[in-house]
Design an enzyme around this catalytic site. Structure first.
Site, PDB file in Angstrom:
ATOM      1  N   GLU A  27       0.629  -1.216  -0.442  1.00 39.50           N
ATOM      2  CA  GLU A  27      -0.053  -0.245   0.359  1.00 39.50           C
ATOM      3  C   GLU A  27       0.802   0.506   0.102  1.00 39.50           C
ATOM      4  OE1 GLU A  27      -3.280  -0.281   3.015  1.00 39.50           O
ATOM      5  OE2 GLU A  27      -3.204   2.026   2.601  1.00 39.50           O
ATOM      6  N   ASN A  72      -6.674   1.737   2.224  1.00 36.12           N
ATOM      7  CA  ASN A  72      -7.180   2.751   2.970  1.00 36.12           C
ATOM      8  C   ASN A  72      -6.346   3.937   2.056  1.00 36.12           C
ATOM      9  OD1 ASN A  72      -8.414   1.921   4.804  1.00 36.12           O
ATOM     10  ND2 ASN A  72      -7.193   2.621   6.110  1.00 36.12           N
ATOM     11  N   ASN A 172     -11.795  -0.648  -0.879  1.00 35.87           N
ATOM     12  CA  ASN A 172     -11.651  -1.238   0.395  1.00 35.87           C
ATOM     13  C   ASN A 172     -12.368  -0.847   1.564  1.00 35.87           C
ATOM     14  OD1 ASN A 172      -9.005  -2.244   1.701  1.00 35.87           O
ATOM     15  ND2 ASN A 172      -9.157  -0.257   2.473  1.00 35.87           N
ATOM     16  N   GLU A 173     -12.714  -1.816   2.314  1.00 32.92           N
ATOM     17  CA  GLU A 173     -12.766  -1.541   3.717  1.00 32.92           C
ATOM     18  C   GLU A 173     -14.128  -0.567   3.673  1.00 32.92           C
ATOM     19  OE1 GLU A 173     -10.266  -1.713   6.358  1.00 32.92           O
ATOM     20  OE2 GLU A 173      -9.520  -3.517   6.354  1.00 32.92           O
ATOM     21  N   TYR A 244      -7.301  -8.789  11.475  1.00 32.20           N
ATOM     22  CA  TYR A 244      -5.502  -8.484  12.273  1.00 32.20           C
ATOM     23  C   TYR A 244      -5.512  -9.392  13.380  1.00 32.20           C
ATOM     24  CZ  TYR A 244      -4.340  -5.771   8.267  1.00 32.20           C
ATOM     25  OH  TYR A 244      -4.777  -5.215   7.151  1.00 32.20           O
ATOM     26  N   GLU A 292      -7.036  -8.828   3.454  1.00 29.88           N
ATOM     27  CA  GLU A 292      -5.475  -8.340   4.332  1.00 29.88           C
ATOM     28  C   GLU A 292      -6.032  -9.660   5.841  1.00 29.88           C
ATOM     29  OE1 GLU A 292      -5.728  -4.292   5.695  1.00 29.88           O
ATOM     30  OE2 GLU A 292      -6.833  -3.257   3.420  1.00 29.88           O
ATOM     31  N   GLN A 351       0.931  -6.667   5.910  1.00 28.52           N
ATOM     32  CA  GLN A 351       1.040  -6.129   4.168  1.00 28.52           C
ATOM     33  C   GLN A 351       2.868  -6.612   3.876  1.00 28.52           C
ATOM     34  OE1 GLN A 351       0.747  -1.621   3.341  1.00 28.52           O
ATOM     35  NE2 GLN A 351      -0.393  -1.791   4.306  1.00 28.52           N
TER      36      GLN A 351
HETATM   37  O1  LIG Z   1     -10.425  -2.531  12.811  1.00 28.79           O
HETATM   38  N1  LIG Z   1     -10.053  -1.333  12.751  1.00 28.79           N
HETATM   39  O2  LIG Z   1      -9.969  -0.252  13.634  1.00 28.79           O
HETATM   40  C1  LIG Z   1      -9.423  -1.353  11.437  1.00 28.79           C
HETATM   41  C2  LIG Z   1      -8.656   0.018  11.405  1.00 28.79           C
HETATM   42  C3  LIG Z   1      -8.354   0.732  10.232  1.00 28.79           C
HETATM   43  C4  LIG Z   1      -8.077  -1.233   8.964  1.00 28.79           C
HETATM   44  O3  LIG Z   1      -7.922  -0.366   8.083  1.00 28.79           O
HETATM   45  C5  LIG Z   1      -7.002  -1.410   7.141  1.00 28.79           C
HETATM   46  O4  LIG Z   1      -5.742  -2.231   7.945  1.00 28.79           O
HETATM   47  C6  LIG Z   1      -4.660  -1.023   6.931  1.00 28.79           C
HETATM   48  C7  LIG Z   1      -3.387  -1.630   6.709  1.00 28.79           C
HETATM   49  O5  LIG Z   1      -3.090  -3.356   5.953  1.00 28.79           O
HETATM   50  C8  LIG Z   1      -5.620  -0.876   5.389  1.00 28.79           C
HETATM   51  O6  LIG Z   1      -5.280   0.363   4.251  1.00 28.79           O
HETATM   52  C9  LIG Z   1      -6.926  -1.053   5.926  1.00 28.79           C
HETATM   53  O7  LIG Z   1      -7.008  -1.717   4.750  1.00 28.79           O
HETATM   54  C10 LIG Z   1      -8.802  -1.980   9.999  1.00 28.79           C
HETATM   55  C11 LIG Z   1      -9.007  -1.936  10.894  1.00 28.79           C
END
Ligand SMILES: O=[N+]([O-])c1ccc(O[C@@H]2O[C@@H](CO)[C@H](O)[C@H]2O)cc1
Length: 509
Positions: A27, A72, A172-173, A244, A292, A351
């Site tokens: 990214e 993002n 994305n998201e 995550y 992701e 990443q």
């Molecule tokens: O759970 N959250 O608060 C949260 C916040 C941001 C987030 O961003 C995602 O993770 C970022 C880093 O890989 C990527 O740019 C985006 O798609 C993913 C999860």
């Protein structure tokens, strides 16, 4: 009595392991691109400005596909600003990470780098601040034949051949309130359907990924998938998943069970997608792009995007340093992904370089492997062919975050030539013995590798990463790991809080 019993047979198959399961993600964030993959001033830079040492590590990691340019970042990206003569490109304020993007690397630079490195690109379009026209234009720029506006612009920019990008993310998201241009499920579902329709008219051969939830904890989870797929079911190929995991307050037991949380998340998204299909009486199955996933200390170390100051010159953002424990969890998350190979053909470790990454760099300096590099590289190398339907009979333990979870997990793959990949996690804090039942003379183990957890705090830098690798990552003497084989059952010994991979052969009788 062994602590766990694993039943595997070369004829009990779950599904083909798509190589794209070992994808990753670059990214425009922090130092992923600038001083990560790209650094023209670096002594190891090639004639295009990309670091050879980093590309070599990516090759060793075994990443066949890379998602780009966000994340993002993509939700306020103006791709046209980053094509054409570099000296005419203007810097742009990226609002996702509050960073000045110099636009030195854009679509052509990335796609040509990927092509030189033999990496399949996965591209994302901006459905945050932009829409149908810009998405279709970017696809035409990438894949169009001469004779139309955007394809001709690509040719004028020096690239005659279409890139033939196959995999496309529809934003994305978009469920995340942090997303620039965040939408509710109906707004996004309608926009994704129209953008996807236009894109398939430009190039019907592409595969489309529609945004699922940003995590299983999102308040809209489930309803989001149902609504979005009700607009896009017949059009898209995959729905995305993001997750995550991190250790909270020293709760190792919960952290080590992250793979179980991922497993349930996949089952739930599959159920949501299949429910939409069932209502439509559709024979089509939507598959998952888990584009992701990783260990990321998001809640405990990251201040949040809105608390970042506006920065320039590739700032250090979310450069998590990983431990042996983090690497055991990454290995175990891969076990989960392999066990869903029938419904998860595409995934991306988020990443690749510097940002929550298996590969780290210093500007003008070294590139090195984080502990998480090792289980990923080993799984990508050994997991070939077909994922077996492995049955694990192991006691469970109770975790505060994920309820009951198995103490031992396992996945196995067999290729056409009979070569076997076997991947096991011991989540307990003691050595366990595991029976591989009924494998008889058909199973031979020839190579073994093990990651064990550590208790030291992680420190930034190649020296510390080398120290962790020395202490936690080892090549096994297979005879030491195999306790013995009696009456067709092979018994293995697994170290406390460990992830182990074996290579061997598993003949069909
Ligand atoms: O759970 N959250 O608060 C949260 C916040 C941001 C987030 O961003 C995602 O993770 C970022 C880093 O890989 C990527 O740019 C985006 O798609 C993913 C999860």
């Amino acid at each position: 009595m062994a602590d766990a019993r694993i039943t595997l047979h070369p004829d009990f198959r779950r599904g083909t392991v798509d190589r794209r399961l070992f994808g990753s993600f670059v990214e425009h964030l922090g130092r992923a691109v600038y001083t990560g993959i790209y650094e023209p001033e670096h002594p190891q830079a090639d004639e295009h400005g990309f670091r050879r040492d980093v590309a070599d590590l990516i090759g060793e990691l075994g990443v066949p596909m890379v998602r780009y340019p966000g994340g993002n970042f993509v939700s306020n990206y103006v791709w046209e600003d980053a094509v054409g003569p570099v000296e005419e490109r203007k810097p742009f304020l990226d609002l996702a990470w509050r960073t000045v993007e110099p636009n030195l690397v854009g679509t052509d630079e990335f796609l040509q780098w990927a092509e030189r490195e033999g990496i399949e690109p996965m591209m994302a379009v901006n459905l945050g601040t932009r829409g149908v026209a810009e998405a279709a234009a970017l696809l035409e720029y990438c894949n169009g034949e001469a004779g139309t506006r955007w394809a001709d612009l690509r040719i004028a920019n020096g690239r005659a051949e279409p890139y033939g990008v196959k995999l496309w993310c529809l934003g994305n998201e978009m469920d995340g309130p942090w997303q620039i241009g965040h939408k509710d499920a109906h707004e996004y579902g309608k926009l994704a359907a129209e953008a996807g329709k236009a894109m398939k008219l430009v190039d019907p051969s592409i595969e489309l990924v529609v945004c699922g939830s940003s995590s299983m904890q999102m308040p809209t989870f489930g309803e989001w998938e149902r609504t979005v797929l009700s607009y896009t079911y017949d059009l898209v190929d995959h729905v995305s998943m993001h997750a995550y995991y991190e250790e909270h307050d020293g709760d190792r037991g919960s952290f080590l069970a992250s793979g179980t949380a991922m497993d349930r998340f996949i089952d739930r998204v599959v159920a949501s997608a299949d429910a939409v299909g069932a209502e439509r009486r559709s024979d089509k199955k939507i598959t998952i792009s888990f584009d992701e996933w990783n260990v990321w200390y998001l809640e405990t170390r990251f201040p949040g995007e809105s608390n970042l100051p506006i920065q320039r010159d590739a700032p250090r953002i979310i450069e998590d340093v990983y431990s042996g424990l983090d690497a055991v969890v990454v290995g175990d998350l891969l076990v989960t992904l392999l066990n869903h190979a029938d419904r998860v053909p595409v995934a991306a470790l988020a990443q690749l370089v510097n940002v929550i990454a298996p590969i780290m760099t210093e500007p003008g300096g070294e590139a090195w492997r984080q502990p998480t590099f090792h289980p990923f590289a080993t799984t990508s190398r050994l997991a070939r062919g077909t994922a077996l339907d492995v049955r694990v009979d192991a006691p469970t333990y109770t975790t505060s975050r994920h309820g009951d979870a198995p103490t031992v997990t396992a996945a196995a793959t067999v290729a056409d030539d009979g070569s076997l990949g076997l991947f096991l996690t011991n989540r307990t804090d003691r050595t366990v013995e595991v029976d591989l039942a009924h494998v008889g003379a058909a199973l031979t183990l020839t190579e073994g590798h093990r990651m064990v957890a550590d208790h030291e705090p992680a420190e930034h830098g190649p020296e510390h990463a080398a120290k962790v690798a020395q202490a936690c990552w080892s090549t096994l003497d297979v005879d030491d790991a195999v306790i013995g084989s009696v009456a067709g059952t092979t018994t293995l010994r697994l170290a406390p809080e460990s992830w182990t991979a074996f290579a061997g052969t598993f003949a069909r009788s």
